[in-house]
Design an enzyme around this catalytic site. Sequence first.
Site, PDB file in Angstrom:
ATOM      1  N   HIS A 236      -7.545  -5.370  -1.517  1.00 33.22           N
ATOM      2  CA  HIS A 236      -6.315  -4.689  -1.111  1.00 33.22           C
ATOM      3  C   HIS A 236      -5.409  -5.623  -0.309  1.00 33.22           C
ATOM      4  O   HIS A 236      -4.191  -5.584  -0.427  1.00 33.22           O
ATOM      5  CB  HIS A 236      -6.664  -3.444  -0.308  1.00 33.22           C
TER       6      HIS A 236
ATOM      7  N   ASP B  51      -8.913  -4.637  -6.084  1.00 32.45           N
ATOM      8  CA  ASP B  51      -8.524  -3.769  -4.960  1.00 32.45           C
ATOM      9  C   ASP B  51      -9.675  -2.837  -4.598  1.00 32.45           C
ATOM     10  O   ASP B  51     -10.215  -2.131  -5.447  1.00 32.45           O
ATOM     11  CB  ASP B  51      -7.288  -2.954  -5.342  1.00 32.45           C
TER      12      ASP B  51
ATOM     13  N   SER C 287       0.839  -1.195   0.000  1.00 32.92           N
ATOM     14  CA  SER C 287       0.000   0.000   0.000  1.00 32.92           C
ATOM     15  C   SER C 287       0.882   1.256   0.000  1.00 32.92           C
ATOM     16  O   SER C 287       1.604   1.511  -0.953  1.00 32.92           O
ATOM     17  CB  SER C 287      -0.952  -0.037   1.197  1.00 32.92           C
TER      18      SER C 287
END
Length: 811
Positions: free
Chosen positions: A782, A748, A675
């Site tokens: 994610h 995601d 991330s």
Amino acid sequence: MIKGLKLSALALALGASAALVTAAPSYANAVKIDYQQPTQEIIDIVDAAPSPGGSLSPSGDLLLVTGYPALPDIADVAADELKLAGRRINPENHTVSQARYISSLELINVETGEAEQITGLPSELKALGTSWSPNGKYIAFAQMTPTKVELWVVDVDAAQAKRWSSAQLTAVWGPELEWRHDSKGLYSYTVAADLEEPARRTVPTGPVITESMGRTAPGRTYQDLLQNKQDELLFDYYFTSQITYFDLNGDTQQVGEPAIYSGVTSSPNDAYLLVSHIQRPYSYAVPWYRFPETTQVWNSAGENVYTVVEQPLADNLPIAFDAVVQGRRSISWRNDADATLVWAEATDQGDPAVDAEVRDQVFQQAAPFDQAPEKLLDLSKRYARMLAADAENILVWERWWADRDEKLWLVDATGQRDAKLVWERSWEDRYNDPGQPFTVQQDGRNLLYLADGEMLLSGTGASDEGDRPFIDTYDLHSGEKERLWRSEAPYYERPWALIDAAEMTFLTQREGVTDPADFFVRDVDDNQLTALTETPHPMPHTKDITRELITYTREDGLAMSAELYLPAGYDKERDGPLPTMVWAYPREYKSSAAAAQISGSPYEFVRISYWGPQYLATQGYAVMDAATMPIVGEGDAQPNDTFIEQLVMNGEAAIAAGVERGITDPERVALGGHSYGAFMTANMLAHSDLFATGIARSGAYNRSLTPFGFQREERTVWDDPDLYIQMSPFFHAHKINEPLLMIHGANDNNSGTFPMQSERLYQAIKGLGGTSRLVMLPHESHGYRARESILHMLWEQTRWLDTYLKDETAE
């Protein structure tokens, strides 16, 4: 040294590293392959049993131990999914998508330590959540099946479970299990009858049109928003529910009419329900929690007796983190009173840019809600939460993001005593965090524990020697505190709950370097410890991997730290420096003092993680995990004003720390992160030649695609376009001359980290002649969940590092 358009002198000096940079692996070109697996010792780490959870009964006499399954397979993760208004749901059984569930339940007697198995549980337990009745005699849970969710209950005395009702629950928000305080039953959401499911795909009847008519409506970058009229109909169908009351005798009662309910809580005297429901008009620009929402007080028959607020569509909030909606918000029951509402209202239009000495006001209003609200307190910051022991002792927290300030007030709701400031502090300052108060249950009410004006506090106990959790007494009137207990080496022990205030016994969880976390009863007065659980080591083949909390400083003197993992049996005198992986996540701070503080404990259980880089210690790598990457902006300066400069200093310091210890080969160091850590990695490769390669997972690389702010940045791209360009590795792709492995979940759902972010950076690097590999994991969000995805991710990462740090190109 920050990289310019040409290779820096440092890169030219590292001849061996430069050779590795130009070496292309045999799998450099895009190919379609089946899921791959790493070595068996890595697979065993992935398949190790997850740590159990625990929940203490209201009276403190029983511990419910919850077990969790290993990773689901790709078939489960690939199940049908709908993305609606910022939520992802499984339409087949009306649950959240890819729900994590409990697979085992066990009761342990806190006094004797004896375990009791619960009979009658479903043959394949998939409990989405558990909830103790306030009297501790029952445990409710929502059992998930492939086609529906059912309500089950455990009779604690008999240790026997049974299906409570055949009614189909809806768990699109997660399971709603709201017990009455008298423990006679609970409220939940059920699938509304007589609703017709709209077709998933229809021929469009016209274009989708949105417009702006001069009204300012900034918005951060959201995922999974409504796209068209069909999505609106699907949102209506799947999120509409019926509030249903389930009596312990087996009777059910529908309360009110079907609606899109977003909250239901029973008043402490069970005479009323506080109910919130979402209404039209919906928006294609913001998620569900910005939609219009009405909050009402109902009687037990479901009749509206008081409308608390009708909140309109909130699609024009300022993007600042301290921005809030206007009108009543954060509405709840005062936990100590029979039926008194409390809420906050902004006095600055909800806009942090507006100058105001008083920003929030806190109000209360008692049943039958026919008198004007009574103001409890003026706040100079934003209302955070409230916790009461009784009417004369109410704690109110306020916070402000911009300066990281927190205040705690002691409030007398009877008006006999003025509000008293208990403390004011920076919530960034972990070393001086006084902790959080313990609570007790009384008549089904969760109350602040208070004895003779003293509350009990528990905190992480952060210090230069690592986290050492504690239990303190704190006098609310004098401010004096006394330390009752503190975690001692060689263990890391955390308080979970207060068992018995008179006996000063607490439920704690204790672990050691080679001892998995287990639950204990800690008697503070007698300094005695009694074990309740005994968890076997989940991955014994990793026992000899060593971990050390190391500290070092960067060029400007800022203290930093990392967790150093070394392979089993490693001897630096015999084996020499190792290829090293540095894994990190940048964090912003408003003070250097806070940025320099150490987190974590050297006595925590060494559970080798597959999600981070720790597993690489089984493959001959030195690993610097959780390497601090502080980005500091003190005073009027913002952290991101010097993001690149500070980032490079951080990288230099991390490498130097490993080299000085003799365990790191400076020419064979990789940087990685997930991330914002992926964003960091790409930026580091673009602006320095410190690392031989990088691994970037699920990142965002072009900040013009998140124009109304990102991470903790409150400025827009129009406020400071140069900042957005400078911090976007996409615009510096021509300077990424080290190999970069990118991995991204194809679905995601995180704000701003669209899969397109990785696709575009890969195309840029490829088009500019760089070396990169892009791996898109099907059906993953994610965070990746499927066992096949995780194993393939580890295979990719290990192969990549073996190629570029060990020069072991795979066939």
